[in-house]
Design a protein around this motif. Structure first.
Motif, PDB file in Angstrom:
ATOM      1  N   TYR A 194       1.854   1.984  -3.443  1.00 16.94           N
ATOM      2  CA  TYR A 194       0.745   2.540  -4.229  1.00 16.94           C
ATOM      3  C   TYR A 194       0.431   3.976  -3.840  1.00 16.94           C
ATOM      4  O   TYR A 194      -0.034   4.761  -4.675  1.00 16.94           O
ATOM      5  CB  TYR A 194      -0.493   1.651  -4.099  1.00 16.94           C
ATOM      6  CG  TYR A 194      -0.369   0.368  -4.880  1.00 16.94           C
ATOM      7  CD1 TYR A 194      -0.056   0.383  -6.233  1.00 16.94           C
ATOM      8  CD2 TYR A 194      -0.558  -0.858  -4.271  1.00 16.94           C
ATOM      9  CE1 TYR A 194       0.071  -0.786  -6.956  1.00 16.94           C
ATOM     10  CE2 TYR A 194      -0.436  -2.043  -4.975  1.00 16.94           C
ATOM     11  CZ  TYR A 194      -0.123  -1.999  -6.323  1.00 16.94           C
ATOM     12  OH  TYR A 194       0.009  -3.166  -7.031  1.00 16.94           O
ATOM     13  N   ARG A 195       0.678   4.347  -2.597  1.00 17.15           N
ATOM     14  CA  ARG A 195       0.493   5.746  -2.232  1.00 17.15           C
ATOM     15  C   ARG A 195       1.505   6.621  -2.981  1.00 17.15           C
ATOM     16  O   ARG A 195       1.180   7.734  -3.420  1.00 17.15           O
ATOM     17  CB  ARG A 195       0.616   5.921  -0.725  1.00 17.15           C
ATOM     18  CG  ARG A 195      -0.667   5.549   0.021  1.00 17.15           C
ATOM     19  CD  ARG A 195      -0.608   5.939   1.474  1.00 17.15           C
ATOM     20  NE  ARG A 195       0.135   4.968   2.265  1.00 17.15           N
ATOM     21  CZ  ARG A 195      -0.424   3.896   2.836  1.00 17.15           C
ATOM     22  NH1 ARG A 195      -1.720   3.664   2.691  1.00 17.15           N
ATOM     23  NH2 ARG A 195       0.302   3.058   3.548  1.00 17.15           N
ATOM     24  N   ALA A 237      -4.903  -4.219  -3.169  1.00 18.86           N
ATOM     25  CA  ALA A 237      -4.231  -2.970  -2.808  1.00 18.86           C
ATOM     26  C   ALA A 237      -4.321  -1.955  -3.939  1.00 18.86           C
ATOM     27  O   ALA A 237      -4.492  -0.753  -3.700  1.00 18.86           O
ATOM     28  CB  ALA A 237      -2.779  -3.248  -2.445  1.00 18.86           C
ATOM     29  N   THR A 264       0.209   6.884  -6.532  1.00 18.78           N
ATOM     30  CA  THR A 264      -0.907   7.824  -6.619  1.00 18.78           C
ATOM     31  C   THR A 264      -0.407   9.264  -6.657  1.00 18.78           C
ATOM     32  O   THR A 264      -0.897  10.090  -7.435  1.00 18.78           O
ATOM     33  CB  THR A 264      -1.857   7.622  -5.431  1.00 18.78           C
ATOM     34  OG1 THR A 264      -2.357   6.279  -5.455  1.00 18.78           O
ATOM     35  CG2 THR A 264      -3.035   8.580  -5.502  1.00 18.78           C
ATOM     36  N   THR A 271      -6.192   1.728  -3.370  1.00 18.55           N
ATOM     37  CA  THR A 271      -5.363   2.935  -3.334  1.00 18.55           C
ATOM     38  C   THR A 271      -5.419   3.685  -4.661  1.00 18.55           C
ATOM     39  O   THR A 271      -6.082   4.708  -4.773  1.00 18.55           O
ATOM     40  CB  THR A 271      -3.914   2.572  -2.979  1.00 18.55           C
ATOM     41  OG1 THR A 271      -3.463   1.526  -3.855  1.00 18.55           O
ATOM     42  CG2 THR A 271      -3.809   2.106  -1.541  1.00 18.55           C
ATOM     43  N   GLU A 325       0.818  -1.213   0.000  1.00 17.00           N
ATOM     44  CA  GLU A 325       0.000   0.000   0.000  1.00 17.00           C
ATOM     45  C   GLU A 325       0.852   1.263   0.000  1.00 17.00           C
ATOM     46  O   GLU A 325       0.479   2.263  -0.633  1.00 17.00           O
ATOM     47  CB  GLU A 325      -0.963  -0.016   1.187  1.00 17.00           C
ATOM     48  CG  GLU A 325      -2.068  -1.056   1.044  1.00 17.00           C
ATOM     49  CD  GLU A 325      -3.180  -0.890   2.064  1.00 17.00           C
ATOM     50  OE1 GLU A 325      -3.131   0.096   2.835  1.00 17.00           O
ATOM     51  OE2 GLU A 325      -4.081  -1.732   2.083  1.00 17.00           O
ATOM     52  N   GLU A 326       1.976   1.250   0.694  1.00 17.25           N
ATOM     53  CA  GLU A 326       2.829   2.444   0.692  1.00 17.25           C
ATOM     54  C   GLU A 326       3.396   2.696  -0.698  1.00 17.25           C
ATOM     55  O   GLU A 326       3.510   3.860  -1.137  1.00 17.25           O
ATOM     56  CB  GLU A 326       3.970   2.287   1.704  1.00 17.25           C
ATOM     57  CG  GLU A 326       4.900   3.493   1.772  1.00 17.25           C
ATOM     58  CD  GLU A 326       4.166   4.794   2.067  1.00 17.25           C
ATOM     59  OE1 GLU A 326       4.576   5.841   1.501  1.00 17.25           O
ATOM     60  OE2 GLU A 326       3.182   4.784   2.844  1.00 17.25           O
TER      61      GLU A 326
END
Length: 255
Positions: free
Chosen positions: A59-60, A85, A63, A89, A56-57
């Protein structure tokens, strides 16, 4: 009747954002180049492997990078991506907390007169690609809905050999099923892929096949440097696809 205006699509692939400064810097370099174009592309296509580990980090970070795109962004997953995920995200879809979170990430976009079908060719946990039955059923229905209108099909894994032994082992397999499906519909305008980390052009099932260069690295071809696989010092690349007068034209650039 006048012809529709030409459509410009920027196409990048294989960012492999892993949290490192290097990966972020290379992706930001490409996005900055797109933002400096005299004419903004009508869409930016990202054909998979946005993250390196599917976290997830990562993908942040993706983004944040894609927020700088001057164009609407269309995404399909790659074998390094994690479906749940990615949905939660980058795609901003609600987390269901059920097996539905892990279903194929198949999406339909529109760019001018073009229908863009973004198909999930991944097999969770494996590097090679395959279009599963639900994805083929979805493609069949979407192609029928599009009728005679122009369609671009976007997938991570190329459905044809690119003549590199390491890559061809992990390309999309079972491609005869895709070829048979495409034969039942009007010809698609083109197939756009990633995964290979090399700019390439060919034909599949009678349609143009275009493979985007890699952002994180470039494939070393067997006749260039035997035994090597990736060049991590080569500059990142981008493909520019122009759809005009029922024809797909592609230009490749390094950044």
């Amino acid at each position: 009747m006048p012809e529709p205006a030409a459509l410009l699509l920027a196409h990048i692939s294989d960012l492999h954002i892993d949290g490192s400064e290097r990966a972020v810097r290379r992706a930001a370099r490409v996005l900055r180049q797109l933002g400096e174009l005299a004419v903004a592309p009508d869409a930016l296509i990202v054909s998979g492997d946005l993250a390196d580990h599917g976290g997830e980090e990562e993908y942040r970070l993706v983004t944040g990078l894609l927020a700088d795109s001057p164009s609407p962004v269309l995404i399909c997953p790659g074998n390094h991506d994690a479906r749940a995920a990615l949905r939660a995200t980058v795609l901003g879809e609600p987390v269901l907390g059920t097996p539905d979170d892990h279903r194929p990430v198949n999406r339909t976009g529109r760019v001018g007169e073009l229908t863009v079908l973004l198909a999930d060719s991944t097999i969770p946990g494996r590097p090679e690609g395959h279009l599963d039955d639900p994805t083929l059923e979805w493609l069949d229905a979407e192609l029928a809905e599009a009728g005679e209108g122009p369609v671009l099909l976007v997938m991570h894994h190329p459905p044809a050999a690119l003549h590199h032994p390491a890559l061809d082992d992990v390309r999309q397999h079972g491609e005869h099923r895709l070829a048979e499906l495409l034969s039942r519909h009007p010809p698609v305008a083109g197939l756009l892929c990633g995964h290979a980390h090399t700019a390439a052009a060919g034909v599949f099932a009678g349609a143009p096949l275009r493979v985007a260069p890699g952002v994180t690295s470039t494939l070393v071809l067997p006749w260039e440097r035997p035994g090597a696989v990736f060049d991590t010092d080569a500059p990142p690349g981008v493909a520019y696809h122009v759809w005009s007068a029922d024809r797909l034209t592609t230009h490749f650039r390094v950044v």
